[in-house]
Design an enzyme around this catalytic site. Structure first.
Site, PDB file in Angstrom:
ATOM      1  N   ARG A  62      -8.639  -0.092   4.760  1.00 13.92           N
ATOM      2  CA  ARG A  62      -7.689   0.829   4.121  1.00 13.92           C
ATOM      3  C   ARG A  62      -6.386   0.134   3.779  1.00 13.92           C
ATOM      4  O   ARG A  62      -5.661   0.577   2.896  1.00 13.92           O
ATOM      5  CB  ARG A  62      -7.359   1.978   5.086  1.00 13.92           C
ATOM      6  CG  ARG A  62      -8.551   2.802   5.442  1.00 13.92           C
ATOM      7  CD  ARG A  62      -8.179   3.831   6.438  1.00 13.92           C
ATOM      8  NE  ARG A  62      -7.210   4.721   5.804  1.00 13.92           N
ATOM      9  CZ  ARG A  62      -6.953   5.923   6.224  1.00 13.92           C
ATOM     10  NH1 ARG A  62      -7.582   6.404   7.265  1.00 13.92           N
ATOM     11  NH2 ARG A  62      -6.076   6.663   5.612  1.00 13.92           N
ATOM     12  N   ARG A  89       0.971  14.182  13.354  1.00 15.17           N
ATOM     13  CA  ARG A  89       1.299  14.078  11.931  1.00 15.17           C
ATOM     14  C   ARG A  89       1.353  15.421  11.202  1.00 15.17           C
ATOM     15  O   ARG A  89       0.573  15.679  10.276  1.00 15.17           O
ATOM     16  CB  ARG A  89       0.334  13.100  11.266  1.00 15.17           C
ATOM     17  CG  ARG A  89       0.324  11.764  11.982  1.00 15.17           C
ATOM     18  CD  ARG A  89      -0.356  10.686  11.238  1.00 15.17           C
ATOM     19  NE  ARG A  89       0.428  10.163  10.143  1.00 15.17           N
ATOM     20  CZ  ARG A  89       0.011   9.199   9.344  1.00 15.17           C
ATOM     21  NH1 ARG A  89      -1.175   8.685   9.505  1.00 15.17           N
ATOM     22  NH2 ARG A  89       0.771   8.761   8.381  1.00 15.17           N
ATOM     23  N   CYS A 103      -4.471  12.640  13.605  1.00 13.51           N
ATOM     24  CA  CYS A 103      -5.219  11.380  13.621  1.00 13.51           C
ATOM     25  C   CYS A 103      -4.850  10.617  14.873  1.00 13.51           C
ATOM     26  O   CYS A 103      -4.007  11.071  15.651  1.00 13.51           O
ATOM     27  CB  CYS A 103      -4.961  10.574  12.360  1.00 13.51           C
ATOM     28  SG  CYS A 103      -3.329   9.892  12.272  1.00 13.51           S
ATOM     29  N   LYS A 122       0.832  -1.215   0.000  1.00 14.98           N
ATOM     30  CA  LYS A 122       0.000   0.000   0.000  1.00 14.98           C
ATOM     31  C   LYS A 122       0.862   1.258   0.000  1.00 14.98           C
ATOM     32  O   LYS A 122       0.642   2.173  -0.794  1.00 14.98           O
ATOM     33  CB  LYS A 122      -0.899  -0.003   1.246  1.00 14.98           C
ATOM     34  CG  LYS A 122      -1.515   1.354   1.565  1.00 14.98           C
ATOM     35  CD  LYS A 122      -2.372   1.326   2.819  1.00 14.98           C
ATOM     36  CE  LYS A 122      -1.648   1.492   4.129  1.00 14.98           C
ATOM     37  NZ  LYS A 122      -1.409   2.868   4.587  1.00 14.98           N
ATOM     38  N   ASN A 123       1.859   1.291   0.904  1.00 14.47           N
ATOM     39  CA  ASN A 123       2.605   2.540   1.077  1.00 14.47           C
ATOM     40  C   ASN A 123       3.636   2.781  -0.027  1.00 14.47           C
ATOM     41  O   ASN A 123       4.255   3.845  -0.075  1.00 14.47           O
ATOM     42  CB  ASN A 123       3.259   2.578   2.460  1.00 14.47           C
ATOM     43  CG  ASN A 123       2.205   2.733   3.553  1.00 14.47           C
ATOM     44  OD1 ASN A 123       1.045   3.027   3.261  1.00 14.47           O
ATOM     45  ND2 ASN A 123       2.598   2.533   4.798  1.00 14.47           N
ATOM     46  N   ASP A 133       4.675   0.432  12.108  1.00 18.32           N
ATOM     47  CA  ASP A 133       3.455  -0.203  11.597  1.00 18.32           C
ATOM     48  C   ASP A 133       3.328  -1.665  12.015  1.00 18.32           C
ATOM     49  O   ASP A 133       2.325  -2.309  11.714  1.00 18.32           O
ATOM     50  CB  ASP A 133       3.395  -0.089  10.060  1.00 18.32           C
ATOM     51  CG  ASP A 133       3.173   1.345   9.612  1.00 18.32           C
ATOM     52  OD1 ASP A 133       2.753   2.176  10.446  1.00 18.32           O
ATOM     53  OD2 ASP A 133       3.428   1.654   8.427  1.00 18.32           O
TER      54      ASP A 133
HETATM   55  N1  EPU Z   1       6.856  14.320  11.061  1.00 17.71           N
HETATM   56  C1  EPU Z   1       7.107  15.635  11.370  1.00 17.71           C
HETATM   57  N2  EPU Z   1       6.993  16.563  10.363  1.00 17.71           N
HETATM   58  C2  EPU Z   1       6.671  16.237   9.083  1.00 17.71           C
HETATM   59  C3  EPU Z   1       6.427  14.867   8.773  1.00 17.71           C
HETATM   60  C4  EPU Z   1       6.528  13.936   9.791  1.00 17.71           C
HETATM   61  O1  EPU Z   1       7.391  15.974  12.512  1.00 17.71           O
HETATM   62  O2  EPU Z   1       6.602  17.128   8.237  1.00 17.71           O
HETATM   63  C5  EPU Z   1       6.968  13.309  12.123  1.00 17.71           C
HETATM   64  C6  EPU Z   1       5.674  12.514  12.334  1.00 17.71           C
HETATM   65  O3  EPU Z   1       4.755  13.204  13.190  1.00 17.71           O
HETATM   66  C7  EPU Z   1       6.181  11.217  12.920  1.00 17.71           C
HETATM   67  C8  EPU Z   1       7.522  11.021  12.195  1.00 17.71           C
HETATM   68  O4  EPU Z   1       7.886  12.323  11.709  1.00 17.71           O
HETATM   69  O5  EPU Z   1       6.429  11.369  14.297  1.00 17.71           O
HETATM   70  C9  EPU Z   1       7.469  10.055  11.022  1.00 17.71           C
HETATM   71  O6  EPU Z   1       6.383  10.372  10.165  1.00 17.71           O
HETATM   72  P1  EPU Z   1       6.439  10.112   8.603  1.00 17.71           P
HETATM   73  O7  EPU Z   1       6.369  11.424   7.892  1.00 17.71           O
HETATM   74  O8  EPU Z   1       7.566   9.218   8.265  1.00 17.71           O
HETATM   75  O9  EPU Z   1       5.033   9.359   8.367  1.00 17.71           O
HETATM   76  P2  EPU Z   1       4.184   9.428   7.046  1.00 17.71           P
HETATM   77  O10 EPU Z   1       5.094   9.561   5.889  1.00 17.71           O
HETATM   78  O11 EPU Z   1       3.077  10.401   7.192  1.00 17.71           O
HETATM   79  C10 EPU Z   1       4.233   6.875   6.462  1.00 17.71           C
HETATM   80  C11 EPU Z   1       3.245   5.750   6.344  1.00 17.71           C
HETATM   81  C12 EPU Z   1       2.734   5.357   7.728  1.00 17.71           C
HETATM   82  C13 EPU Z   1       3.937   4.956   8.589  1.00 17.71           C
HETATM   83  C14 EPU Z   1       4.960   6.102   8.646  1.00 17.71           C
HETATM   84  C15 EPU Z   1       6.229   5.755   9.392  1.00 17.71           C
HETATM   85  C16 EPU Z   1       2.226   6.085   4.170  1.00 17.71           C
HETATM   86  C17 EPU Z   1       1.014   6.400   3.383  1.00 17.71           C
HETATM   87  N3  EPU Z   1       2.128   6.157   5.510  1.00 17.71           N
HETATM   88  O12 EPU Z   1       3.517   7.970   7.039  1.00 17.71           O
HETATM   89  O13 EPU Z   1       1.903   4.219   7.528  1.00 17.71           O
HETATM   90  O14 EPU Z   1       3.515   4.652   9.892  1.00 17.71           O
HETATM   91  O15 EPU Z   1       5.328   6.474   7.287  1.00 17.71           O
HETATM   92  O16 EPU Z   1       6.844   4.650   8.830  1.00 17.71           O
HETATM   93  O17 EPU Z   1       3.262   5.761   3.617  1.00 17.71           O
HETATM   94  C18 EPU Z   1       0.165   2.713   8.006  1.00 17.71           C
HETATM   95  O18 EPU Z   1       0.375   2.181   6.901  1.00 17.71           O
HETATM   96  O19 EPU Z   1      -0.578   2.202   8.885  1.00 17.71           O
HETATM   97  C19 EPU Z   1       0.812   3.994   8.317  1.00 17.71           C
HETATM   98  C20 EPU Z   1       0.382   4.795   9.299  1.00 17.71           C
END
Ligand code: EPU
Length: 429
Positions: A406, A128, A123, A27-28, A314
């Protein structure tokens, strides 16, 4: 007045899982790769897409909204091409439903010079924010403002730059995807330091490279992207879903079962396999995947989630379910989403003994779990409850299935194929 109906999963716990199951595409990886088609000319063909997932359907809908044509040409195959290039708005209704849709921001800005994307809200797994995405795009020269709940970004042509993308909780997966995609068409060279190197980020980079992007350092924390004038269409197969694979490994372990997983990349699951070994689970590589044998004793261990190649956040809720019936006490520390612990209360309702202490959970292993009515608070928390239900004495009823839908394709069918007594039923509410 007729009432509405809602789905729930009903599980009769107790049996050992046995048999083979096929793991879907990731998915990701699928979400950013579908978004990356905004950057490419011609018709791209992407195989291995987990098309039944609501997140994937929403991403397809968003792309159509942005003027792309998305056709299904066979199981798990999407053909995507651009029809209209003047549409740049990702509306609240779609972004709010799925946070992954933020990854259209970089491609829109990179190829269309403008983007208006609704700001995603918080969320249940934590706040996030998207500050790192914004900082990265500003460093590439984008002018960014916030209006009426939207981020509005503009740039005639982005200019390559050095960008440090580390935040308080490490690297950012979708932030790295966004900046990498935007930089492919920028003028000059971009260097992303503290880039995320998750397999899904690597898969996106490989897709972009096949489309003509010049990216080096894939799989490391330093990505170098030399901008090119255009990207062309691609025929691409996405990687298997390592979190779905890890979830089925945990299911085999918690039921002391014997399961063969097909379509698995064990090289993406190093930290996860290491933990399973500590817990007493035997994982063996096979020609097309691996076999997983649960041990008679589930051993306690300590777990810390970290960005890749560390243990994925995850997998944290699913491992918590497993450790809830381990011998002894385990400590689980969440370093990626420190508030991702909503599932503790639901597992405790099933007889687990878990308490939260700051960003950690102390899990005192109990002899057994008992079936109960529980609610999924997010995707992986839902998976954790399914695992608990598989081993619990009696009947478990799980609601909140929109989260599970999802991220897990044919969840009940796949578990039923392994002998689980699981079904989806509709109830009047
Ligand atoms: N963060 C910041 N600032 C930003 C972006 C992120 O502080 O601008 C923080 C977040 O709050 C968190 C950490 O950095 O504490 C990591 O977040 P990341 O940005 O890596 O998460 P994401 O890219 O929004 C993806 C996956 C998530 C997975 C995370 C971490 C997708 C669609 N989502 O989210 O997947 O948990 O990376 O590996 O790729 C899931 O599939 O259940 C899921 C939540």
């Amino acid at each position: 007045m007729p009432g509405s109906v809602r789905d729930k999963i009903v599980i009769q716990g107790g049996g050992r899982l046995k048999g083979r199951v096929n793991i879907s595409g990731a998915k990701n990886a699928a979400l950013p790769i579908i978004a990356a088609c905004i950057l490419t000319q011609g018709t791209s063909r992407i195989k291995g897409i987990p098309r039944q997932l609501t997140d994937v359907k929403l991403m397809e809908e968003l792309l159509c909204f942005l003027g792309l044509q998305v056709n299904h040409s066979g199981e798990g195959v999407l053909e995507i091409c651009t029809e209209k290039e003047n549409l740049v708005t990702a509306p609240y209704e779609l972004v709010n439903e799925m946070r992954g849709s933020i990854c259209v921001l970089g491609p829109l800005l990179g190829s269309r010079g403008k983007a208006k994307v609704a700001l995603p809200g918080g969320c249940v797994i934590g706040q996030r924010p998207i500050d790192l995405h914004i900082k990265g795009l500003q460093t590439l020269g984008a002018e960014i403002s916030f209006k009426d709940g939207y981020v509005v970004a503009k740039a005639d042509r982005l200019k390559g730059a050095e960008i440090y993308l580390g935040g308080a909780y490490g690297s950012t997966v979708l932030g790295t995807c966004n900046i990498m995609m935007a930089a492919t068409l920028a003028e000059g060279t971009t260097v992303i330091e503290s880039a995320a190197c998750e397999p899904e980020v690597q898969d996106l980079a490989n897709f972009l490279i096949q489309a003509g992007a010049k990216i080096s350092g894939v799989g490391t924390n330093r990505l170098i992207i030399e901008g090119v004038k255009e990207l062309h269409s691609v025929d691409y197969q996405i990687i298997p879903d390592r979190i779905e694979a890890g979830t089925f490994m945990a299911a085999a372990a918690i039921t002391r079962g014997d399961v063969v997983l097909e379509n698995v990349r064990l090289d993406h699951l190093g930290a996860v396999m290491e933990k399973f070994r500590d817990i007493g689970v035997e994982i063996t590589q096979e020609l097309w995947g691996c076999s997983v044998k649960g041990g008679d004793n589930i051993l306690s261990t300590s777990i810390t989630t970290l960005p890749y190649p560390g243990l994925p956040t995850d997998m944290q809720p699913q491992l918590m379910s497993l450790l809830s019936i381990a011998q002894g006490t385990s400590v689980i520390t969440e370093k990626v989403f420190p508030d991702r612990f909503m599932h503790i209360a639901e597992l405790n309702r099933m007889g687990a003994s878990i308490r939260k202490e700051g960003p950690s959970a102390i899990v005192n292993g109990v002899s057994h779990l008992s079936g109960a009515q529980v609610t999924a608070s997010d995707l992986r928390a839902g998976a954790a409850l399914v695992l608990a239900g598989l081993v619990a004495k009696g009947t478990t009823e799980i609601s909140g299935l929109h989260y599970l839908d999802r991220g897990y394709e044919s969840l009940e069918a796949k578990f039923a194929q392994l002998g689980a007594r699981i079904e989806r039923v509709q109830e009047e509410v």
